[in-house]
Design a protein around this motif. Structure first.
Motif, mmCIF file in Angstrom:
data_model
loop_
_atom_site.group_PDB
_atom_site.id
_atom_site.type_symbol
_atom_site.label_atom_id
_atom_site.label_comp_id
_atom_site.label_asym_id
_atom_site.label_seq_id
_atom_site.Cartn_x
_atom_site.Cartn_y
_atom_site.Cartn_z
ATOM 1 N N UNK A 150 0.823 -1.218 0.000
ATOM 2 C CA UNK A 150 0.000 0.000 0.000
ATOM 3 C C UNK A 150 0.848 1.255 0.000
ATOM 4 N N UNK A 151 0.200 2.397 0.189
ATOM 5 C CA UNK A 151 0.900 3.680 0.184
ATOM 6 C C UNK A 151 1.830 3.797 1.386
ATOM 7 N N UNK A 152 3.020 4.279 1.148
ATOM 8 C CA UNK A 152 3.958 4.513 2.240
ATOM 9 C C UNK A 152 4.236 6.001 2.384
ATOM 10 N N UNK A 153 3.486 6.809 1.643
ATOM 11 C CA UNK A 153 3.736 8.248 1.682
ATOM 12 C C UNK A 153 2.873 8.923 2.722
ATOM 13 N N UNK A 154 3.442 9.941 3.342
ATOM 14 C CA UNK A 154 2.738 10.743 4.325
ATOM 15 C C UNK A 154 2.140 11.952 3.588
ATOM 16 N N UNK A 155 1.022 11.691 2.912
ATOM 17 C CA UNK A 155 0.423 12.731 2.062
ATOM 18 C C UNK A 155 0.018 13.972 2.853
ATOM 19 N N UNK A 156 -0.435 13.767 4.096
ATOM 20 C CA UNK A 156 -0.858 14.910 4.923
ATOM 21 C C UNK A 156 0.271 15.928 5.080
ATOM 22 N N UNK A 205 1.305 17.479 1.653
ATOM 23 C CA UNK A 205 0.377 18.506 1.176
ATOM 24 C C UNK A 205 0.452 19.764 2.029
ATOM 25 N N UNK A 206 0.756 19.579 3.301
ATOM 26 C CA UNK A 206 0.883 20.728 4.186
ATOM 27 C C UNK A 206 2.034 21.615 3.726
ATOM 28 N N UNK A 207 3.128 20.984 3.325
ATOM 29 C CA UNK A 207 4.322 21.740 2.930
ATOM 30 C C UNK A 207 4.251 22.205 1.478
ATOM 31 N N UNK A 208 3.860 21.305 0.592
ATOM 32 C CA UNK A 208 3.939 21.627 -0.845
ATOM 33 C C UNK A 208 2.603 22.065 -1.444
ATOM 34 N N UNK A 209 1.527 21.999 -0.673
ATOM 35 C CA UNK A 209 0.219 22.373 -1.202
ATOM 36 C C UNK A 209 -0.188 21.469 -2.343
ATOM 37 N N UNK A 210 -0.855 22.055 -3.355
ATOM 38 C CA UNK A 210 -1.381 21.236 -4.461
ATOM 39 C C UNK A 210 -0.269 20.639 -5.317
ATOM 40 N N UNK A 211 0.930 21.205 -5.197
ATOM 41 C CA UNK A 211 2.075 20.684 -5.959
ATOM 42 C C UNK A 211 2.362 19.225 -5.580
ATOM 43 N N UNK A 212 2.072 18.864 -4.338
ATOM 44 C CA UNK A 212 2.358 17.501 -3.869
ATOM 45 C C UNK A 212 1.682 16.465 -4.759
ATOM 46 N N UNK A 213 0.363 16.576 -4.900
ATOM 47 C CA UNK A 213 -0.375 15.578 -5.704
ATOM 48 C C UNK A 213 -0.064 15.685 -7.194
#
Ligand code: ATP
Ligand code: MG
Length: 198
Positions: free
Chosen positions: A135-141, A144-152
């Protein structure tokens, strides 16, 4: 637009985990080629013994020989000093003017991305591929907090076959006179024996 993968690392030594990951990402992300970029020897890390950049480079050359999609670049070794990914990405953009760059790394490294040198600017200039298994191993929260929409937009998770191999473990095996067969390509194993690296 050309889609180029970047595989950066110390590669001390390069092993089948690096190679299997690069090949798997190349295929699933439809990349034209993967450029392996060995880092320069870090000037401050003198206490940690690292094989010379020349040896590390030679081992990468042997390891990628059989794959027409793999290339090696000496740009970080030639540049000397700290191997900041931002400088590497900028140099690649100059060289391949109309290319889209995909920086391949383990998911754990992507979770730390915010701490990288000029992280936001870096993510504006290239995609990141987080090689994960299961499964996903990324800490998307946090991302996204740091990079905003650029993350996704710029960070992608790709499932790769998990090979529990690390250069650290290989160096320990060599130091203890244990086998590294099937962990590194045959040519790399021979090179290490020939040059008495450890
Ligand atoms: P060390 O043990 O010295 O840290 P390493 O095996 O982690 O070495 P590096 O040269 O540090 O190798 O890694 C280069 C890149 O390859 C990094 O992005 C790292 O996340 C990734 N990587 C390392 N080992 C594996 C593996 N077994 N499978 C997939 N990716 C890997
Ligand atoms: Mg590592």
């Amino acid at each position: 637009m050309a889609r180029l993968g970047i595989m950066g690392g110390t590669f001390d030594p390069i092993h089948l985990g690096h190679l299997a990951t690069a090949e798997s990402v190349r295929e699933s992300m439809n990349l034209e080629k993967i450029i392996f970029i060995p880092a320069a020897n870090p000037p401050h890390k003198t206490e940690k013994k690292i094989a010379s950049s020349n040896h590390r480079l030679k081992m990468v050359e042997f390891a990628i020989q059989s794959n027409p999609f793999f290339e090696v670049s000496t740009m970080e070794i030639d540049r000397q000093g700290l191997s900041y990914s931002l400088l590497t990405v900028e140099e690649l953009h100059e060289k391949f003017e109309r290319a889209e760059l995909f920086f391949i790394t383990g998911a754990d490294a992507v979770n730390d991305l915010a701490s990288w040198y000029h992280a936001f600017e870096l993510l504006e200039k290239c995609h990141f591929i987080a090689a994960t298994r299961g499964g996903s191993m990324l800490d998307w929260r946090s991302l996204e907090k740091f990079f905003g929409s650029l993350a996704r937009e710029k960070i992608h998770e790709v499932q790769t076959p998990a090979l529990e191999i690390s250069s650290t473990d290989i160096r320990n095996r060599i130091a203890n006179g244990r086998s590294i067969k099937y962990l590194v390509p045959d040519e790399v194993e021979k090179y290490i024996a020939r040059e008495e690296l450890c």
